[in-house]
Motif scaffolding. Structure first.
Motif, PDB file in Angstrom:
ATOM      1  N   ARG A 159       2.245   0.500   4.815  1.00  0.00           N
ATOM      2  CA  ARG A 159       1.922  -0.180   3.550  1.00  0.00           C
ATOM      3  C   ARG A 159       2.628   0.510   2.385  1.00  0.00           C
ATOM      4  O   ARG A 159       2.766   1.735   2.370  1.00  0.00           O
ATOM      5  N   SER A 160       3.071  -0.285   1.416  1.00  0.00           N
ATOM      6  CA  SER A 160       3.918   0.252   0.362  1.00  0.00           C
ATOM      7  C   SER A 160       3.676  -0.495  -0.940  1.00  0.00           C
ATOM      8  O   SER A 160       3.370  -1.688  -0.926  1.00  0.00           O
ATOM      9  N   SER A 200      -8.430  -5.588   1.656  1.00  0.00           N
ATOM     10  CA  SER A 200      -7.933  -5.051   0.386  1.00  0.00           C
ATOM     11  C   SER A 200      -7.924  -3.529   0.457  1.00  0.00           C
ATOM     12  O   SER A 200      -8.718  -2.939   1.183  1.00  0.00           O
ATOM     13  N   TYR A 201      -7.012  -2.917  -0.301  1.00  0.00           N
ATOM     14  CA  TYR A 201      -6.822  -1.469  -0.203  1.00  0.00           C
ATOM     15  C   TYR A 201      -6.834  -0.818  -1.578  1.00  0.00           C
ATOM     16  O   TYR A 201      -6.422  -1.426  -2.575  1.00  0.00           O
ATOM     17  N   SER A 202      -7.234   0.448  -1.578  1.00  0.00           N
ATOM     18  CA  SER A 202      -7.377   1.194  -2.831  1.00  0.00           C
ATOM     19  C   SER A 202      -6.046   1.439  -3.530  1.00  0.00           C
ATOM     20  O   SER A 202      -5.964   1.400  -4.763  1.00  0.00           O
ATOM     21  N   GLU A 203      -5.000   1.735  -2.764  1.00  0.00           N
ATOM     22  CA  GLU A 203      -3.792   2.296  -3.368  1.00  0.00           C
ATOM     23  C   GLU A 203      -3.163   1.391  -4.409  1.00  0.00           C
ATOM     24  O   GLU A 203      -2.611   1.854  -5.398  1.00  0.00           O
ATOM     25  N   SER A 216       4.053   4.920  -0.637  1.00  0.00           N
ATOM     26  CA  SER A 216       4.207   4.380   0.726  1.00  0.00           C
ATOM     27  C   SER A 216       3.362   5.244   1.640  1.00  0.00           C
ATOM     28  O   SER A 216       3.442   6.479   1.580  1.00  0.00           O
ATOM     29  N   ALA A 217       2.593   4.610   2.482  1.00  0.00           N
ATOM     30  CA  ALA A 217       1.714   5.371   3.383  1.00  0.00           C
ATOM     31  C   ALA A 217       2.534   6.166   4.384  1.00  0.00           C
ATOM     32  O   ALA A 217       3.568   5.694   4.864  1.00  0.00           O
ATOM     33  N   ASP A 241      -1.474   5.338   7.280  1.00  0.00           N
ATOM     34  CA  ASP A 241      -1.503   3.927   7.661  1.00  0.00           C
ATOM     35  C   ASP A 241      -2.480   3.694   8.811  1.00  0.00           C
ATOM     36  O   ASP A 241      -3.207   2.704   8.838  1.00  0.00           O
ATOM     37  N   ILE A 242      -2.507   4.624   9.760  1.00  0.00           N
ATOM     38  CA  ILE A 242      -3.433   4.446  10.886  1.00  0.00           C
ATOM     39  C   ILE A 242      -4.876   4.706  10.418  1.00  0.00           C
ATOM     40  O   ILE A 242      -5.811   4.018  10.817  1.00  0.00           O
TER      41      ILE A 242
END
Ligand code: MCN
Length: 775
Positions: A204-205, A263-266, A284-285, A290-291
């Protein structure tokens, strides 16, 4: 076969396939992934993550971090709270408890990897060092690791719920058919698929910047929907109107569901910090991040009972599904989807199905390719196979007795789904034909004679089959806009490719409708300024819904263009048509005008569609797996893998087959290798590719594919989805073959929890050895 002209245009290859438009870009390294974008002067986001599965946060101290020469800024959970940032997006669903998780934990952490603070560094390579300098003190709390612990409610994850149960679903059907217990054959199975990750190669980026004058964010991210999954989520989370956000999605290196609903925090943190610092913020994770903090899938277990009468007709299904949801997630009802699909392609007159989802101190759960459907299919298909064996009926013949026939559609399965159309008997007939089933069974007998009566070999053979169905076209609506101008035709699609080849298939659909050559059509996607709204790509929806929107817009555009052409030529528009990029009079081959000249003369034309399917459309498939099991070493080798797929009318056969290949590889990975393992304290033990093993080409056999085309009557292009079918069916096809081989080897019991690791196979074989020794 990938075939290109000098100008990078696709050309017909000798076998008639035209190759995917996008392949050259990908294959020669010209794709633009989010992390490839150049942003001079940008700063780098780092996330401080929980090292505990469950703990109170006593103190977060940034003092040492602030002294690092690369330090730019920090953000704590408290600060984020004071900025009135909302919890991460969650779909409100009836009967489902909401978790209300904030982008940064403030009082307690609930899984290892949960974000609790953010830092910004001038240099990318100092990010990890600054994270190390943030001091966090915790008071550990007892972790909830299994669904049994969760169900006991001794420790609660969300105290305000008063329970760890996130939802419960029940479906019942009682038909007139009486259950004659005397004649019934019944089986009971405990089946499950352990926790797995999506693991796209590109992690994820995100790149976020804030324009103070316009009060607008510009966000690049690799997500599965530019409006649906980026703009709408983020604006709700930041508490700003959607028009204050411009989202752009470039190429994506795989997503497999993990860049979709969850949905993600970053991305929230990147936006907040871009505004706070005035800098462009990049993140970028790492693979481990990412895992750790991308949605996990599966982790569902089921007690299932299935019975049939003396003729082998299914009588009754009873099933109880328990799902481990981790801390929850944006869309956490995967076990409910599994439950809806348990009746599968079969006529099941009586059933009692229950699905319950429990929260535990593990990473959030959400859709991973298949999204609840692999589990549903696997549970039923393993039970069906066991029942066929008990009834002593060939597994394909048993299924043929029980599958719905084409005349029975539309069919209400009684568990919340109405199937539109299919031809399951034809799938099975073609599966027999393509796999040369009679010959294959003889091959199996021969191999097993060598192991059994002749004792000349240590290898046994097993054959497994299954039928899968899946709802495709989730969320029902999609948009498209098509512009014809001096540059040719451009399709702006709301679908969003992550490897599915939409640049080709959407171009094919538009070219087919407009009577153009495929290379005359360019496909664009991913910019929220292209379309008023859009949904995106997940749930195998793009061919059925996104494709229908393209067809609808193309038809509107064609109508307008032919009306203009009629005014220009004086020929009635009903007597005009476009073929192969030429305007012609119907029934005559002679070109009246090139399409491009026509557009030059009538001026740019445009049409749009916001298309809605009337309901879901159901794809299906039948798979066969034949394998060899070496009883002395436990080694399993797949000898033959055959797929017969029905995804409605096929838009592009090469792409459909590519999707099936990828899907089967994904499902076989989940059947033999992939597992997210946690220890008793909730520490994940599989956070890199050494420990979380995914299949390589050595593990995946050649895959033979046949097609049945039952056109969807719901989508405009007749297509149903195909992106997940391979994954859904591969689990039961493999397990049914493996259990057949274990049976042939004389093993007591069956393997019914995926993945069947080499240790599991070995343990099953050992049980057989122990039994024969004690005998
Ligand atoms: N297609 C076709 N004819 C049909 C049906 C489909 O030619 N009758 C084509 C479509 O036009 C599209 C492709 O096959 O180019 C897949 O179509 P569809 O089944 O509609 O699925 P989506 O495009 O909506 O893709 C989503 C699906 C899902 S849910 C996951 S997860 C997934 C997948 O597709 N993740 C993928 N395939 C993937 N493939 C790659 N390479 N990477 C991923 O992350």
């Amino acid at each position: 076969v990938v075939c290109f002209s000098e100008e990078n245009k696709i050309e017909m290859s000798p076998d008639g396939l035209h190759g995917r438009v996008e392949d050259r870009r990908f294959l020669v390294g010209k794709a633009t992934y989010t992390d490839d974008l150049q942003t001079p002067g940008a700063a780098f986001l780092g996330i401080v993550r929980s090292t505990y599965a469950h703990a109170r946060i006593d103190r977060v101290d940034f003092e040492r971090a602030r002294k690092h020469p690369s330090f730019v800024a920090v953000l704590s959970g408290k600060e984020l709270h004071d900025l009135h940032v909302n919890p991460l997006m969650e779909f409100p669903m009836e009967g489902t408890r909401m978790t209300k998780r904030y982008p940064l934990a403030t009082e307690k952490v609930t899984f290892v990897g949960e974000p609790l603070a953010a830092i910004v560094s001038k240099r990318k390579y100092d990010v990890e060092d600054i994270i190390e300098l943030v001091d966090v003190e915790y008071t550990p709390l007892p972790p909830v690791i299994t669904t049994d612990e969760s169900e006991s409610n001794k420790t609660l994850l969300y105290e305000e719920w008063g329970t760890n149960l996130a939802f419960e679903n029940k479906f019942t059907r009682k038909s007139q058919t009486s259950i004659d217990a005397g004649k019934a054959t019944a089986v009971k199975e405990k089946v499950g698929i352990r926790r797995q990750a999506g693991v796209p190669i590109e992690t994820r980026s995100i790149i976020a910047s804030y324009d103070k004058e316009k009060d607008r964010y510009l966000v690049y991210a690799n997500v599965q929907g530019s409006h649906g999954r980026l703009k709408n989520y983020l604006s709700a989370e930041l508490g700003i109107p959607p028009e204050k956000l411009h989202g752009i999605v470039k190429d994506i290196g795989g997503a497999f569901g993990t860049k979709g609903a969850q949905s993600y925090s970053e991305r929230v943190l990147a936006c907040v910090l871009a505004k706070k610092t005035g800098l462009t913020i990049r993140w970028s994770a790492t693979r481990t991040e990412d895992i750790l903090d991308s949605a996990h899938g599966r982790d569902e277990y089921c007690d299932i009972e299935l019975s049939c009468d003396s003729e082998g007709r299914i009588l009754c299904l009873k099933a109880e599904i328990k799902g481990d949801l981790g801390v929850g997630g944006t869309l956490k009802r995967m076990p409910a989807l599994s439950a809806s699909l348990l009746p599968g392609p079969y006529r099941v007159p009586n059933f009692e199905i229950a699905a319950r989802g429990f929260v535990t101190n593990k990473s959030p759960s959400g859709p991973v390719r298949g999204a609840g459907r692999p589990e549903g299919c696997y549970f039923t298909e393993l039970a069906v196979d066991a029942l066929a064996r008990s009834a002593d009926i060939d597994p394909i013949d048993f299924r043929l007795k029980n599958v719905l026939t084409p005349e029975e559609f539309p069919y209400d399965n009684g568990a919340g789904l109405v199937y539109d159309s299919a031809n399951y008997p034809e799938l099975l007939r073609l599966l027999k034909e393509k796999s040369e089933y009679s010959r294959l069974k003889k091959w199996k007998e021969e191999v097993n004679r060598g192991y059994g009566s002749e004792k000349t070999s240590s290898v046994v053979a097993g054959i497994g089959v299954c039928v899968e169905i899946e709802d495709t076209g989730a969320q029902l609506s999609e948009t498209a806009r098509i512009v014809a101008d001096g540059n040719g035709v451009t399709v702006f699609t709301g679908s969003l490719p992550q490897g599915q080849g939409h640049e080709t298939t959407m171009a094919v659909l538009c070219a087919r409708e407009l009577g153009l050559r495929v290379e005359q059509v360019r496909v664009e996607w991913g910019d929220t300024d292209y379309l008023r709204t859009s949904v995106g790509t997940f749930g195998s929806r793009s061919a059925a819904v996104g494709g229908s929107a393209v067809v609808d817009a193309s038809r509107r555009l064609k109508k307008d263009i032919l009306a203009k052409a009629s005014a220009l030529t004086g020929i009635d528009e009903n007597n005009l048509s476009m073929v192969d990029g030429q305007l012609i009079r119907v029934g005559q081959a002679k070109s009246l005008m090139e399409f491009v000249d026509l557009i030059r003369r009538v001026g740019p034309q445009e049409a749009a569609s916001e298309f809605k399917l009337s309901s879901l459309t159901f794809a299906s498939g039948a798979h066969l797996c034949a394998l060899l099991l070496d009883v002395e070493t436990g080694r399993v080798r797949i000898e033959k893998y055959v797929v017969v797929d029905d995804c409605g009318r096929i838009i592009d056969e090469q792409i459909v087959e590519g999707q099936i290949h990828g899907g089967v590889a994904h499902g076989l990975g989940g059947s033999i290798l992939e597992e997210i393992v946690y220890d008793d304290e909730g520490q994940p033990l599989t956070t890199n590719f050494l420990d979380y093993t995914i299949p390589t080409s050595f593990d995946i056999p050649p895959i033979e594919i046949g097609h049945v085309e039952t056109p969807s009557t719901i989508s405009l292009d007749g297509a149903k989805g195909v992106g997940e079918s391979g994954t859904i069916a591969a689990y039961p096809a493999f397990f049914n073959a493996l259990n057949d081989a274990l049976f042939e080897a004389g093993c007591p019991g069956r393997l019914s929890v995926a993945p069947a690791s080499p240790q599991d196979v070995w343990a099953a074989l050992k049980r057989r050895n122990n039994e024969s020794t004690s005998r």
